[in-house]
Design a protein around this motif. Sequence first.
Motif, short mmCIF file in Angstrom:
data_model
loop_
_atom_site.label_atom_id
_atom_site.label_comp_id
_atom_site.label_asym_id
_atom_site.label_seq_id
_atom_site.Cartn_x
_atom_site.Cartn_y
_atom_site.Cartn_z
N ARG A 77 -0.42 -6.20 -2.38
CA ARG A 77 0.15 -4.86 -2.22
C ARG A 77 1.22 -4.90 -1.13
NH1 ARG A 77 -4.35 -1.08 0.87
NH2 ARG A 77 -4.32 -2.15 2.89
N PRO A 78 2.20 -3.99 -1.22
CA PRO A 78 3.28 -3.99 -0.23
C PRO A 78 2.80 -3.55 1.14
CG PRO A 78 3.46 -2.08 -1.65
CD PRO A 78 2.38 -2.95 -2.24
N GLY A 79 3.57 -3.87 2.15
CA GLY A 79 3.19 -3.50 3.51
C GLY A 79 3.12 -2.01 3.74
N SER A 80 3.88 -1.24 2.96
CA SER A 80 3.90 0.22 3.15
C SER A 80 2.67 0.91 2.60
CB SER A 80 5.15 0.81 2.49
OG SER A 80 5.11 0.59 1.08
N ALA A 81 1.88 0.23 1.77
CA ALA A 81 0.70 0.85 1.15
C ALA A 81 -0.42 1.03 2.18
CB ALA A 81 0.21 0.00 -0.01
N VAL A 82 -1.01 2.21 2.19
CA VAL A 82 -2.14 2.50 3.08
C VAL A 82 -3.29 3.06 2.26
CG1 VAL A 82 -0.77 2.82 5.16
CG2 VAL A 82 -1.12 4.76 3.63
N ASP A 83 -4.49 2.93 2.79
CA ASP A 83 -5.68 3.34 2.04
C ASP A 83 -5.90 4.85 2.02
OD1 ASP A 83 -6.34 0.68 1.46
OD2 ASP A 83 -7.33 0.44 3.40
N ALA A 84 -5.39 5.54 3.03
CA ALA A 84 -5.63 6.98 3.14
C ALA A 84 -4.39 7.65 3.75
CB ALA A 84 -6.86 7.25 4.00
N PRO A 85 -4.27 8.96 3.62
CA PRO A 85 -3.11 9.65 4.20
C PRO A 85 -2.99 9.40 5.69
CG PRO A 85 -4.34 11.11 2.74
CD PRO A 85 -5.18 9.89 2.92
N MET A 86 -1.75 9.22 6.16
CA MET A 86 -1.46 9.02 7.57
C MET A 86 -0.28 9.90 7.95
SD MET A 86 -1.85 4.87 8.04
CE MET A 86 -1.47 5.02 9.80
N PRO A 87 -0.02 10.11 9.25
CA PRO A 87 1.15 10.91 9.64
C PRO A 87 2.43 10.35 9.03
CG PRO A 87 -0.27 10.51 11.53
CD PRO A 87 -0.82 9.68 10.42
N GLY A 88 3.16 11.19 8.30
CA GLY A 88 4.42 10.77 7.71
C GLY A 88 4.30 10.03 6.40
N SER A 89 3.09 9.84 5.86
CA SER A 89 2.94 9.09 4.61
C SER A 89 3.25 9.99 3.42
CB SER A 89 1.53 8.52 4.49
OG SER A 89 0.57 9.56 4.37
N ILE A 90 3.53 9.36 2.27
CA ILE A 90 3.77 10.09 1.04
C ILE A 90 2.75 9.64 0.00
CG2 ILE A 90 6.24 10.36 1.49
CD1 ILE A 90 6.72 8.07 -0.51
N GLU A 91 2.55 10.47 -1.02
CA GLU A 91 1.59 10.15 -2.08
C GLU A 91 2.33 9.94 -3.39
OE1 GLU A 91 -0.89 10.85 -5.54
OE2 GLU A 91 0.60 12.29 -4.80
N ALA A 92 1.94 8.91 -4.12
CA ALA A 92 2.54 8.62 -5.42
C ALA A 92 1.47 8.05 -6.34
CB ALA A 92 3.71 7.65 -5.28
N LYS A 93 1.14 8.80 -7.38
CA LYS A 93 0.16 8.37 -8.38
C LYS A 93 -1.17 7.96 -7.75
CE LYS A 93 3.54 6.98 -11.86
NZ LYS A 93 4.01 5.91 -12.78
N GLY A 94 -1.62 8.78 -6.81
CA GLY A 94 -2.92 8.54 -6.20
C GLY A 94 -2.93 7.50 -5.11
#
Length: 704
Positions: free
Chosen positions: A187-204
Motif C-alpha cells: 500500500r502507498p505511504g499515504s494510506a492510513v487505517d483510520a481517519p486522521m487530521p487532514g485525511s481524505i476518504e476514497a472508497k472506504g
Amino acid sequence: MLPTYAGHRTRLAAWEDEPLLGGAGGSRRSSMDHAAGTGVIGAAFAVARSYQPNLLTRASRDQAIITGVTSAGAYGVFSAGDSLLGAIASRVSRTDEASSRARLLVAGVTGAASAGAALALPWREHESSRRAVGRMVAQTTAAIAAASVLTTAANGRTPGLSRKVAFAAAAAVGVGSWLSLKPWQQRPGSAVDAPMPGSIEAKGQYFLEDRAREVSPAQSAAIGLGVAAVTYGLAHGESALTGALAKAATVVVGGEPQDHRMLGRMTSAALTVGTVWFAVAKVSALLSKGGGAVEPGMLTPPQAPEITGSAASGIDWGKVTREGARWLGMTLQPESIASVMGVDSAKQPIRVYASLDMADNDEERARILLSEIDRTKALERKAFALFSPTGSGYVNYVACETFEYLMLGDCASAAIQYSVLPSALSLTRVPTGTAQTQMVMRGIAERLMAMPAERRPKVFLFGESLGSQVSQEMFRGTGILGLEGTGVDAALWIGTPAATQWRRELWGTRTVAEAPEVGPGAAYLPRNLVDWRALPQEQREQVKYLLLMNGDDPIPKFGSEVAWRKPDWLGPDEKRPFGAPHGTRWLPGMTVLTTFFDMQNALVPTPGIFSEGGHDYRDVLPQAIRETWRLSATDAQMTKVDTALRQRELAWELYRDWTAALAKPADKIDEAKAKVLKTASTYTGRTIEEAELHRIVEEGLQPR
C-alpha cells in the motif's frame, strides 16, 4: 582490409549469415538477436515491479509513463549487458557468434560471482556511496546474467519456436516478479487505517494527500499489454539499428561485429538521452515565459506604500513576475486583520519583494530588497520574517497571513526570488538563491547591530520546498551554531528537499526507524507530523527551529541518489517510518522515477479545503507558526484565522480565474466564464452561479 578466416569469407559476411537469436541452429528469419531477447526478459521483470505503490497514489496516465520508461530503461540495460557477455563468450568459444555453451559458462560464472558480491554487501543505513554502488552493480550484473542464461536456455536449438519461447519466458518472469512482491499486501505511504487530521476518504479507505488516485485493474492490464507491444517493437527496431551500426563500425574501423553491438547500443541510448534533454530544455523555456507574466487580475499595483510595487516604491509593477504580483497584491488590509482578530485596530503589514526580473545579478537583487526594507522601515516593526520562496517564486500565503494576523499587522515580510520555474526544474538555481539570501541576511544583521537592542524586532525565517534548501544552506558546514549565531529568533521550514546538506548535518547518524529527540540545540527534525504531534509539550516548548515534513512528502525523499542507492525510508518494512510505502521494494532507476511522479502529485489542493499529506502543510501551518515563533493568540482567534485563511484562498483563486476569463477574446469569454463556474462548483461541492461567485470573491478577498 577486413580480416578473413577459413573458407575465404569475411567475418562480416559470416556474421550476416549467423542466426540473430541464440547460437548455432537459430533462425535468421527472427528479427531479434540474443541481447534483444535478454532485454525483453529484463523489461518484463521491471514492468511487473513498476506497479508497486510508492509514497502517494497515482493515476493511469502516471502508471503508463512509469511502466513505459521502466520497460525501456530495463531493456536497454539488460540488452547492453548481454552484448558484453556475448562478446566475452565469443572469445571463449573462439567463434564470431558465441556458442550456447560459452554463453552459459560466461553468464553462469558472472552471475554467481556477482550474486556473491551482492550478498557480501547487505544494505545498511548511512552506508557509503561506494558500498551502495558496489551492491547495485553486483545485483544488476547478477540479474543480467540470469536473464542471459534464461534466454539461451529458452532459445535452445528449435529455429521455428525461438521467438515464441523467448517471449513465453519473458511472460513467466514478469508474472513471477509480480507475485514475489505480494502485491495484495502492499500500500502507498499515504494510506492510513483510520481517519486522521487532514485525511481524505476514497472508497472506504483513508489517505493523507490532497486527492486519491487509482489505476483500475482493466487499465493496468491494458497498460501492461501496451507496454509489451511497444517493448516488442523496441526490440525489433533497436536490434536492427544496433546491427546496422555494428556493421558500419566493422567496415570503418575493423574488429569483431559482435564487439560493436555494444557501441551500437550505447549510440542508441545517447540519442534517446539527447532527445529527452532537448525536450526538457524546451519545456523549461516555455515555463520560464509563463512564470514571469503577471496575470490579468493582478495587473493593478498595490496602493499602500508599505508594499513593493506601489507608487511609493518606484518599482515597475510589470517586473514583479507572476508569483511576486500574487503575494504583493494579496497583502492583508488593517481593517480585515482587526475584524478577524476581534481588536479595535491593526497596522498595515509590510511586504517587500525582489523578483528575478528586477536585476541582472544576485548582488543587485539583494540591494533592491534591502533598499525596500529601508524605505518601508521594515525593521522598526515588532517582528520581521524573511520568507524563502519555492522555485517558482511562490511565498506560502498561509504562513505569511498567519504571521500578519497574529502580529495584528505590526510586522514585515520579505522575499527574494531566484527562479520562475517549478522547484523540480530549479534545482540548479539553489546556489544563486542561497548566495543572494546570505547577502540579504548580512545586510539585515548590519542594520540590527546599528539599532538599540530594545528596538530590534524579532527575526524569523521561513522556507518551503526548494526555498527551505535555499534558506538552510546558508548555515551549511556550521551545524546548529551557524544558525544560532545569526540572531534569528525562530525558524520554520516545511518539506526540506533531500539534497539539503545542512539538514543532513543536523540529522547525523540517527535512524529513521525511531522518533528523534529534540536537538541539536533547539532544533527539531521530525520524520513526520506524527512525531511532532506526539512530542511532549515541555519538549515542544524548547523547539525554536522546526524542520517539519509529512511522512509521505516526496520532496524530502527525492534525489538523484535514489536512482542508485536504496533510501533509508525503504529499509525493512518493520522499521519504516510512518508515511513510507508498505511492502514496496527499491529498484535502480524505477524508484527515483516513481518518486518524481509523486512530486508532481504532491500538491494539488482544492482551494478553501485544507488537507494534509504529500507536500500540503496548510492544515498544520497556522498552529506550527504560532508555537514555533511564539506568537500570541487565543484558541478562538486561531479558529477565526483558520476560517479566514480558507475564505481568502478560495476567493483569490476564483478572482484570478474570473478575471482571466474576462481577458479572453470576445468570442471565448462566455465559454471561459462557464468553465470557471463549473470549477467553482467542484471546489465548493454545490452549484455556483455568477452572482454567488461574485459574493464569494467580495467577502473573501479581505474577510471581515
